[in-house]
Design a protein around this motif. Structure first.
Motif, short mmCIF file in Angstrom:
data_model
loop_
_atom_site.label_atom_id
_atom_site.label_comp_id
_atom_site.label_asym_id
_atom_site.label_seq_id
_atom_site.Cartn_x
_atom_site.Cartn_y
_atom_site.Cartn_z
N GLY A 76 -7.71 8.42 7.77
CA GLY A 76 -7.70 6.94 7.32
C GLY A 76 -6.43 6.35 7.26
N ILE A 77 -5.30 6.94 6.92
CA ILE A 77 -3.97 6.42 6.76
C ILE A 77 -3.55 6.22 8.28
N SER A 78 -3.85 7.04 9.17
CA SER A 78 -3.36 6.79 10.45
C SER A 78 -4.16 5.54 11.18
N SER A 79 -5.31 5.38 10.65
CA SER A 79 -6.09 4.42 11.39
C SER A 79 -5.73 2.90 10.82
N CYS A 80 -5.05 2.78 9.93
CA CYS A 80 -4.68 1.50 9.10
C CYS A 80 -3.27 1.20 9.47
N SER A 81 -3.01 -0.14 9.34
CA SER A 81 -1.58 -0.70 9.39
C SER A 81 -0.93 -1.35 8.34
N SER A 82 -1.60 -1.34 7.10
CA SER A 82 -1.00 -1.99 5.79
C SER A 82 -0.06 -1.17 5.36
N PRO A 83 0.85 -1.90 4.51
CA PRO A 83 1.98 -1.01 3.85
C PRO A 83 1.69 -0.39 2.75
N TYR A 84 0.57 -0.54 2.40
CA TYR A 84 0.19 0.47 0.84
C TYR A 84 -1.43 0.84 1.34
N VAL A 85 -1.55 2.19 1.03
CA VAL A 85 -2.76 2.56 1.07
C VAL A 85 -3.14 3.14 -0.50
N ILE A 86 -4.46 3.01 -0.80
CA ILE A 86 -5.04 3.30 -1.99
C ILE A 86 -6.19 4.29 -1.56
N LEU A 87 -5.83 5.49 -2.02
CA LEU A 87 -7.01 6.73 -1.74
C LEU A 87 -7.77 6.83 -3.14
N LEU A 88 -9.00 6.63 -2.77
CA LEU A 88 -10.25 6.62 -3.91
C LEU A 88 -11.32 7.55 -3.70
N ASN A 89 -11.67 8.26 -4.59
CA ASN A 89 -12.74 9.39 -4.40
C ASN A 89 -14.12 8.48 -4.69
N ASN A 90 -15.02 8.73 -3.84
CA ASN A 90 -16.12 8.18 -3.73
C ASN A 90 -17.26 8.21 -5.01
N ALA A 166 -7.41 8.52 -7.22
CA ALA A 166 -7.20 7.08 -7.30
C ALA A 166 -5.94 6.66 -7.59
N ALA A 167 -5.21 6.53 -6.48
CA ALA A 167 -3.71 6.14 -6.45
C ALA A 167 -3.36 5.41 -5.37
N ILE A 168 -2.13 4.73 -5.52
CA ILE A 168 -1.65 4.07 -4.27
C ILE A 168 -0.53 4.52 -3.75
N TYR A 169 -0.32 4.43 -2.41
CA TYR A 169 0.81 5.13 -1.85
C TYR A 169 1.85 4.20 -0.97
N SER A 170 2.96 4.43 -0.72
CA SER A 170 3.84 3.69 0.04
C SER A 170 3.73 4.02 1.53
N ARG A 171 3.02 3.35 2.31
CA ARG A 171 2.99 3.82 3.93
C ARG A 171 4.68 4.31 4.42
N PRO A 172 5.65 3.21 4.17
CA PRO A 172 6.85 3.80 4.86
C PRO A 172 7.39 5.11 4.30
N VAL A 173 7.14 5.59 3.17
CA VAL A 173 7.55 6.78 2.55
C VAL A 173 6.79 7.78 3.15
N LEU A 174 5.57 7.72 3.33
CA LEU A 174 4.72 8.50 3.95
C LEU A 174 5.02 8.87 5.45
N GLU A 175 5.30 7.68 5.97
CA GLU A 175 5.99 7.95 7.59
C GLU A 175 7.04 8.99 7.49
N LYS A 176 7.99 8.80 6.50
CA LYS A 176 9.25 9.46 6.46
C LYS A 176 9.09 10.99 5.94
N ILE A 177 8.20 11.17 5.04
CA ILE A 177 8.29 12.57 4.51
C ILE A 177 6.85 13.31 5.19
#
Length: 325
Positions: A76-90, A166-177
């Motif tokens: 999911g993260i790799s398929s989007c281009s937004s600067p922030y990603v929210i992960l949410l349980n169903n 249920a949390a939001i993550y920074s994509r630029p940081v994910l790309e770094k770490i």
């Protein structure tokens, strides 16, 4: 371009998905632009068909089989281009200002990696299910406030790691770490990635304004079960091996031995002691395998200050367990 992508991993979640998506599409009008992406892990309950029929505006990625939480969210993260990603349980139902509150909390802080929402119990919404995650010197990860009144957790605070439910993550940081470690499959992957971010000098926070009801254990069926026990115990060993330098492992070894002993006795009482020990052995094997060693975070002198800060957190969170705070 959307500022936020909400990524929802789904596996046979037809019982919850409709309410989950409906709540997201009823967010307040002043919510920043966002999109919803469901990654289906080979469901057989017709939940993908329901999503296509009831919520055609939702992006849907179908995987052929259940590849685990980590692989699904990575897709999911790799398929989007937004600067922030929210992960949410169903198995959640978000409040109308959920997305906006998380976005404002993460975007206003420097070196912020993630922000965890206030997760409330589905059947007792006045009680906390998770208010951000902690990790201590015993090798235990635990959620803040489990079963306690939500009013006692009404202030934003720094936490060790955000709960991936249920949390939001920074994509630029994910790309770094790096993205979530798929060796985990599921369980403790959010502690692991939060730990990794802390090594690189980033921080995670808890935002009480972002509220979400959480059913809990919807995919596995119960809080304690064979699969969850085995995976969580294996990952608890692997998490230590991959993130801690050898010296830090040796400093904490007496605490780890005590922590694993207590957990073994706990699961023995639940007649799952053998499963827990098998999981520990599985984690040791993974840690020394070529696949596991490839994920080892190399020690770098420039991160020394972060290691000291992490060790302080391990001790502080141990004291919190003892004091029951």
């Amino acid at each position: 371009m959307k500022k936020i992508t909400v990524v929802i991993p789904n596996y046979n979640g037809i019982q919850y998905m409709e309410a989950c998506l409906q709540a997201l599409y009823e967010q307040n009008a002043d919510t920043p632009p966002f999109e919803v992406l469901v990654v289906d892990n080979g469901s057989t309950d017709e939940s993908p068909e329901m999503i296509e029929r009831r919520f055609p505006q939702t992006k849907l990625i179908r995987l052929k089989e259940n590849t685990g939480f980590c692989h699904a969210v990575n897709v999911g993260i790799s398929s989007c281009s937004s600067p922030y990603v929210i992960l949410l349980n169903n198995d959640t139902k978000a409040a109308p200002d959920f997305v906006k509150s998380l976005y404002e909390a993460v975007s206003k802080r420097k070196r912020c990696f993630s922000v965890s929402a206030q997760m409330l119990m589905w059947d007792k919404p006045n009680l906390v299910d998770d208010a951000g995650d902690r990790y201590c010197a015993l090798g235990w990860a635990f959620g803040r406030g489990k079963g306690k009144p939500a009013e006692k957790f009404s202030k934003p605070v720094e936490i060790f790691a955000a709960c991936g439910g249920a949390a939001i993550y920074s994509r630029p940081v994910l790309e770094k770490i790096g993205l979530f470690d798929e060796n985990h499959f599921a369980y403790l992957e959010d502690i692991d990635i939060g730990y990794r971010a802390r090594i690189f000098g980033y921080r995670s926070y808890y935002e009480p304004k972002a509220k979400v009801l959480h059913y809990g254990s919807a995919s596995t069926g119960s809080r304690y079960n064979a699969k969850k026990t085995t995976l969580a115990s294996a990952n608890s060993v692997y998490l230590i091996a991959k993130n801690m330098p050898l010296l830090q492992q040796m400093v904490n070894l007496p605490f780890f031995l005590l922590g694993f002993l207590v957990k073994t006795l706990f699961f023995c009482k639940k007649r799952m002691g053998i499963l827990y020990v098998k999981g520990l052995c599985r984690g040791i094997k993974l840690s020394f395998s070529e696949e596991g060693r490839a994920k080892k975070i190399p020690f770098r002198r420039e991160n020394l200050g972060s290691y000291f800060a992490i060790q302080w957190q391990l001790y502080a969170n141990l004291i919190r367990i003892i004091m029951k705070t």
